[in-house]
Enzyme design. Structure first.
Site, PDB file in Angstrom:
ATOM      1  CG  ASP A   1      -2.072  -0.901   1.179  1.00 22.00           C
ATOM      2  OD1 ASP A   1      -2.159  -1.689   0.217  1.00 22.00           O
ATOM      3  OD2 ASP A   1      -2.901  -0.856   2.100  1.00 22.00           O
TER       4      ASP A   1
ATOM      5  CG  HIS B   1      -3.532   6.856   3.389  1.00 26.44           C
ATOM      6  ND1 HIS B   1      -3.811   6.726   4.727  1.00 26.44           N
ATOM      7  CD2 HIS B   1      -3.232   5.606   2.944  1.00 26.44           C
ATOM      8  CE1 HIS B   1      -3.673   5.472   5.092  1.00 26.44           C
ATOM      9  NE2 HIS B   1      -3.325   4.759   4.028  1.00 26.44           N
TER      10      HIS B   1
ATOM     11  CG  HIS C   1       2.389   0.035   4.309  1.00 29.10           C
ATOM     12  ND1 HIS C   1       2.123  -0.921   5.267  1.00 29.10           N
ATOM     13  CD2 HIS C   1       1.260   0.766   4.169  1.00 29.10           C
ATOM     14  CE1 HIS C   1       0.881  -0.764   5.710  1.00 29.10           C
ATOM     15  NE2 HIS C   1       0.336   0.248   5.056  1.00 29.10           N
TER      16      HIS C   1
ATOM     17  CG  HIS D   1      -4.449   2.541  -0.461  1.00 29.16           C
ATOM     18  ND1 HIS D   1      -5.311   1.687   0.192  1.00 29.16           N
ATOM     19  CD2 HIS D   1      -3.609   3.039   0.504  1.00 29.16           C
ATOM     20  CE1 HIS D   1      -5.013   1.667   1.484  1.00 29.16           C
ATOM     21  NE2 HIS D   1      -3.994   2.478   1.701  1.00 29.16           N
TER      22      HIS D   1
END
Length: 237
Positions: free
Chosen positions: A51, A106, A197, A102
């Site tokens: 991610d 964020h 990540h 994603h």
């Protein structure tokens, strides 16, 4: 007083809906209420996912380790990172990996409106399509929090929601290769989807170093159990 009480009740009802949506993906309830969200696939494969990228510093290093070990993964990229690094985004695909989205920013979807979530997802998809000419299949919202608006937006865009079955908690300040592998092992089993990540843009600065150090150990773990790495599209979820 009645107006104030009614408004408070409305806010409370809305929050309950959001929290209920959030709870469907927790470790306790997800296997019962929505096991498909955890990404368990073919019992002879493991899906490795990353991610928050692409990051110009850390993503190329991770790609090199994956190439060295002949591992293919799925990268859940952020739209704003894609817009900054379109060439690196294309490189991920050119090196045989898969892209998921994603979202664009964020941000926690518990506190965002349905309209802003729809816009965020549409913009993220557009960024990927502009950079690569391909449209993503998979969607993982920030923090793994799925609200009702995410369900609706994903369906409208033809995307499949996916979370993970185990993770390395590699975003933390205290993360190390030892802690990352310990966390992965705690819920590791054949068919699992793993979350790591490839960027520290939303994590503790430099935390990607723990991920880099853990990857060869993860490869050894998968190989020792005679499993194979697969992208999500080849994982049978």
């Amino acid at each position: 007083m009645k107006t104030t009480t009614a408004a408070a009740a409305a806010v409370g009802a809305k929050l309950t809906i959001h929290i209920g949506s959030f709870l469907t993906h927790t470790w306790i309830l997800a296997p019962i209420s929505a096991p498909w969200l955890l990404g368990f696939g073919h019992p002879q494969s493991v899906a490795l996912t990353f991610d928050d990228g692409p990051d110009p510093i850390s993503t190329p290093l991770i790609l090199d380790i994956l190439d060295l070990n002949q591992v293919k993964a799925t990268f859940f990229v952020l739209g704003e990172m894609v817009d900054r690094q379109p060439e690196l985004t294309r490189e991920i695909i050119e090196r045989g990996h898969e892209l998921g989205t994603h979202g664009y920013w964020h941000k926690n979807h518990l506190w965002r409106s349905a309209r802003s979530i729809r816009y965020d997802l549409a913009r993220a998809i557009e960024s990927i399509e502009t950079a690569t000419g391909t449209r993503p299949t998979w969607y993982r919202p920030p923090y793994g929090i799925i609200t009702r608006a995410d369900l609706v937006a994903a369906h409208a865009e033809g995307l499949r929601l996916i979370l993970w079955g185990t993770w390395g908690r590699d975003w933390r300040r205290q993360a190390s290769s030892v802690s990352v592998m310990a966390d992965i092992r705690s819920r590791f089993r054949p068919g699992v989807t793993i979350l790591l990540h490839d960027s520290d843009c939303t994590s503790y600065p430099g935390s990607f170093q723990a991920t880099l150090a853990a990857l060869p150990q993860l490869v050894d773990l998968v190989n020792s159990q005679q499993l194979r790495f697969a992208t999500l599209s080849n994982h049978g979820v």
